[in-house]
Design an enzyme around this catalytic site. Sequence first.
Site, short mmCIF file in Angstrom:
data_model
loop_
_atom_site.label_atom_id
_atom_site.label_comp_id
_atom_site.label_asym_id
_atom_site.label_seq_id
_atom_site.Cartn_x
_atom_site.Cartn_y
_atom_site.Cartn_z
N ASP A 127 0.89 -1.35 -0.13
CA ASP A 127 0.21 -0.32 -0.03
C ASP A 127 0.61 1.19 -0.22
OD1 ASP A 127 -2.52 1.68 -0.25
OD2 ASP A 127 -2.55 1.26 2.43
N ASN A 173 -10.56 -2.22 -5.00
CA ASN A 173 -10.24 -1.04 -6.03
C ASN A 173 -10.63 -1.54 -7.36
OD1 ASN A 173 -7.04 -2.71 -4.73
ND2 ASN A 173 -8.09 -1.07 -4.26
C1 IPE Z 1 -5.80 -2.78 0.13
O1 IPE Z 1 -5.54 -0.89 -0.58
C2 IPE Z 1 -4.90 -3.10 -1.54
C3 IPE Z 1 -4.08 -3.17 -1.81
C4 IPE Z 1 -3.27 -2.83 -1.72
C5 IPE Z 1 -3.66 -3.95 -2.88
P1 IPE Z 1 -6.47 0.05 -0.22
O2 IPE Z 1 -5.63 1.05 -0.63
O3 IPE Z 1 -7.09 -0.15 -1.48
O4 IPE Z 1 -7.05 -0.05 0.82
P2 IPE Z 1 -8.04 0.96 1.32
O5 IPE Z 1 -9.18 1.37 0.72
O6 IPE Z 1 -7.01 2.00 1.89
O7 IPE Z 1 -8.23 -0.29 2.93
C1 IPE Z 2 -1.79 0.82 -3.13
O1 IPE Z 2 -1.43 1.53 -3.93
C2 IPE Z 2 -2.01 -0.33 -4.65
C3 IPE Z 2 -3.19 -0.81 -4.99
C4 IPE Z 2 -4.37 -0.78 -4.13
C5 IPE Z 2 -3.67 -1.14 -6.63
P1 IPE Z 2 -2.62 2.97 -3.85
O2 IPE Z 2 -3.19 3.05 -4.81
O3 IPE Z 2 -3.83 2.47 -2.70
O4 IPE Z 2 -1.94 4.30 -2.67
P2 IPE Z 2 -2.30 5.27 -1.72
O5 IPE Z 2 -3.05 4.30 -0.97
O6 IPE Z 2 -3.40 5.83 -2.67
O7 IPE Z 2 -1.71 5.54 -1.08
MG MG Z 3 -3.53 2.40 -0.97
#
Ligand code: IPE
Ligand code: IPE
Ligand code: MG
Length: 238
Positions: free
Chosen positions: A18, A66
């Site tokens: 993340d 996502n």
């Molecule tokens: C969790 O991250 C999923 C992945 C890293 C693939 P998200 O960024 O989607 O989770 P939330 O929305 O902060 O809970």
């Molecule tokens: C994790 O990084 C990757 C995916 C969920 C695809 P994020 O895209 O959630 O990055 P933040 O949390 O917005 O910084």
């Molecule tokens: Mg994230």
Amino acid sequence: MTLSADSFVPRHVAVIMDGNGRWAEQRGLSRTAGHKKGAEALKKLLPYMRDKGVSYVTLYAFSTENWKRPPEEVRTLMDLFRSYLDGDITELKKQGVRVSFIGQRDRFPADLAAKMTTLENETKNLSGFHVVLALSYGGRDDLVQAVRRLAARVLGGEINIDDLDTAAIAGALSTAGIPDPDLIIRTSGEQRISNFLLWESAYSEYYFPKVFWPDFTPAEFDKALAEYALRHRRYGGL
Ligand code: IPE
Ligand code: IPE
Ligand code: MG
């Protein structure tokens, strides 16, 4: 007697990768640039994890939730997965790594879903290091699918209601055959599970480094291992 360092190495490490977006935003870059950087971080980390003695790594790369992101971001992530499967993952295959996928494969473009199935088939007899990619994965959805599979077997007369126990459920999940994760790492400072491995994480240790995923280097992984080595896992016993 001194225990070797290996005694403290988790057999299965699961990672919620993340913080790609925030990493990029902090630098005035596009979120896509963050996702690209995240893929580079992974490339350095996987061989390091293997060298440290980890046997299984599960990577949460895209959740069932996502799909709610703007279509443009979803599209660029699909392109990134495609080039990752063609490039880095194919390279892993050459190095004898077993690769498999958990999640809703049928929601991906047909060419991507086909690549996943091909990679799984081509590497299914490899052992030593097993990388599991969680793509369009959700722990709740995985449990729903497991319940449906088991219900069909009950209705078909193959098994009885009394056969439905923890082993039957574990065996019907997409992670069947893979040991539960010993250590779950979530980068970026968020301290939540976000629908990852709900059943499998019952006794996992958690580690929440503050760094964003693109900054999760082998040195950061060493810190995770050092922390893990200090944990006392009791599994409800004494
Ligand atoms: C969790 O991250 C999923 C992945 C890293 C693939 P998200 O960024 O989607 O989770 P939330 O929305 O902060 O809970
Ligand atoms: C994790 O990084 C990757 C995916 C969920 C695809 P994020 O895209 O959630 O990055 P933040 O949390 O917005 O910084
Ligand atoms: Mg994230």
